[in-house]
Scaffold this motif. Structure first.
Motif, short mmCIF file in Angstrom:
data_model
loop_
_atom_site.label_atom_id
_atom_site.label_comp_id
_atom_site.label_asym_id
_atom_site.label_seq_id
_atom_site.Cartn_x
_atom_site.Cartn_y
_atom_site.Cartn_z
N ASN A 43 0.73 -1.37 -0.09
CA ASN A 43 0.02 -0.06 0.00
C ASN A 43 0.71 1.20 -0.06
OD1 ASN A 43 -2.45 -0.92 -0.13
ND2 ASN A 43 -3.35 0.10 1.94
N GLU A 45 3.32 4.03 -1.89
CA GLU A 45 3.53 4.49 -3.65
C GLU A 45 4.98 3.77 -4.16
OE1 GLU A 45 5.12 8.71 -4.37
OE2 GLU A 45 2.97 8.66 -4.81
N HIS A 67 -2.34 17.03 -6.96
CA HIS A 67 -2.16 15.99 -5.90
C HIS A 67 -0.96 15.56 -5.40
CE1 HIS A 67 -6.69 15.38 -6.99
NE2 HIS A 67 -6.65 14.95 -5.81
N ALA A 76 -1.74 13.36 -2.12
CA ALA A 76 -2.38 12.15 -2.16
C ALA A 76 -1.73 11.27 -2.88
CB ALA A 76 -3.95 12.41 -2.71
N THR A 77 -1.10 10.10 -2.67
CA THR A 77 -0.28 9.10 -3.19
C THR A 77 -1.32 8.08 -3.89
OG1 THR A 77 -0.27 7.72 -1.12
CG2 THR A 77 1.44 9.31 -1.56
N ASP A 80 -3.86 6.37 -1.80
CA ASP A 80 -4.80 7.27 -1.21
C ASP A 80 -6.18 7.14 -2.23
OD1 ASP A 80 -3.59 7.57 0.95
OD2 ASP A 80 -2.41 9.09 -0.12
N CYS A 81 -5.91 7.05 -3.35
CA CYS A 81 -6.97 7.20 -4.52
C CYS A 81 -7.57 5.84 -5.07
CB CYS A 81 -6.45 8.01 -5.66
SG CYS A 81 -6.11 9.69 -5.23
N LYS A 85 -9.51 2.20 2.18
CA LYS A 85 -8.99 2.20 3.82
C LYS A 85 -9.56 1.20 4.63
CE LYS A 85 -7.19 6.90 3.81
NZ LYS A 85 -5.85 6.55 3.58
N GLU A 137 -12.73 6.78 -2.28
CA GLU A 137 -11.68 7.18 -2.00
C GLU A 137 -11.08 8.53 -1.90
OE1 GLU A 137 -12.03 3.69 -1.67
OE2 GLU A 137 -11.97 3.76 -3.82
N ASN A 140 -12.21 10.36 1.22
CA ASN A 140 -11.56 9.84 2.21
C ASN A 140 -10.80 11.44 2.87
OD1 ASN A 140 -11.83 7.37 2.92
ND2 ASN A 140 -9.97 6.70 1.43
N CYS A 141 -10.71 12.16 1.61
CA CYS A 141 -10.35 13.60 1.96
C CYS A 141 -11.27 14.61 1.58
CB CYS A 141 -9.13 14.03 1.03
SG CYS A 141 -7.71 12.89 1.23
#
Length: 336
Positions: A43, A45, A67, A76-77, A80-81, A85, A137, A140-141
């Motif tokens: 998980n 990058e 990003h 945002a790696t 993350d997208c 999670k 995803e 999440n932000c």
């Protein structure tokens, strides 16, 4: 010593002794810890770009976007997208992604040419996944109900409110935000179908976050009523007689035209911008103009662009958008 040995030999369940149970628990903890460590390692990058297919293609595009680098320093790696999670969804996504190892072995996209050939299909798979889970995803932000209207331009405020109430999700409008905009290769009918609102996501009574203090209220008021443009209208040169006659005629006609008392209508400054080579065909091309869907739904251009006409004109007149043949020293807008 005998008592201790007897304790560990006591049977708990189905013939399993206390000692064996403790050993199984320790093995389980070690296994679970190792499993989660391996899961988290995939998980990162660094893991995502360990394959040259990703590092040489989509990663290079992503590095040029907000990003990757922005004023707040929040990045945002890849996971993350593209990786959920929540544990259950994460496991399902990992199982689905296992087929990527098979295609890695086959060399399905091991050259830029092979990658580009399959790119639209790969992107569509991801868009459909995000569409189905309400852009989980992204959220999440980014969350609609946490968006403060005071910090958004009128256009963003309008479209986010529409999306929240009608059932659109992030990916409907933001395809290609971190990678090459390959959605422009889709035909309009297919793209419109993919971007249609989902009634299951709609919250008709929900709104964005309203101002909670004087600072936010001041920002909102300024956004709704920006300072007047500094560009001044240059009047045409006329002789005195013609000017007086024209003024008299215009005043009379404007005061009585269509039975409306125009003299009672308050003055309003309108900014006219240079449209370049914009056309109705372009307006209805959703792959290039994000306002297609709201326009078809009944929104008018002025609802989103009223306070940004000067900015739009500047982009067009400098060739940044919609004008391949730049005219030197041409003004992008005029306030009238």
């Amino acid at each position: 010593m005998t008592n201790h040995q007897g304790f560990f030999k006591r049977k708990l369940f189905m013939g399993v002794t206390i000692g064996a149970g403790i050993v199984f628990i320790i093995i389980g903890i070690v296994f679970w810890g190792g499993f989660n460590t391996a899961m988290e390692a995939t998980n990162q990058e660094e893991f995502c770009i360990s394959c040259h297919e990703m590092e040489e293609n989509v990663f290079e595009e992503y590095k040029k976007t907000i990003h990757y680098a922005n004023r707040s320093g929040v990045r945002a790696t890849c996971p993350d997208c593209h990786v959920p999670k929540e544990w259950t969804h994460k496991i399902i996504r990992k199982i689905q992604a296992s087929k990527e190892l098979w295609h890695k072995a086959l060399g399905s996209i091991d050259t830029p040419e092979k990658f580009d050939k399959k790119r639209l299909k790969l992107a569509q798979n991801e868009w459909r996944r995000m569409k189905a889970n309400d852009s989980r995803e992204c959220r999440n932000c980014h969350d609609f109900e946490s968006m403060a209207v005071a910090y958004q331009k009128p256009r963003a405020r309008k479209q986010h409110t529409n999306a929240l109430q009608n059932g659109n999700t992030c990916i409907d409008c933001h395809k290609g935000i971190a990678h090459k905009p390959v959605h422009q290769l889709m035909d309009e009918e297919e793209l419109e179908k993919l971007s249609a609102p989902n009634p299951d996501f709609a919250k008709p009574d929900a709104t964005l976050r309203q101002p909670v203090n004087k600072k936010q209220q001041k920002l909102l008021d300024l956004s709704n009523n920006p300072p007047k443009s500094k560009v001044k209208m240059v009047p045409a040169q006329t002789n005195g007689a013609d000017s007086n006659q024209s003024t008299s005629t215009n005043t009379a006609s404007s005061a009585t035209g269509f039975g409306i008392g125009w003299g009672d209508v308050p003055d309003r400054e309108v900014t006219i911008f240079y449209p370049g080579q914009a056309s109705m065909e372009w307006i209805f091309k959703g792959s290039e103009h994000g306002g297609k869907l709201p326009f078809k739904a009944g929104d008018r251009c002025v609802e989103c662009h009223d306070n940004e006409a000067a900015e739009m004109g500047q982009k067009i007149v400098t060739g940044e958008k919609l004008e391949p043949q730049v005219i030197p020293d041409k003004r992008g807008s005029i306030a009238v």
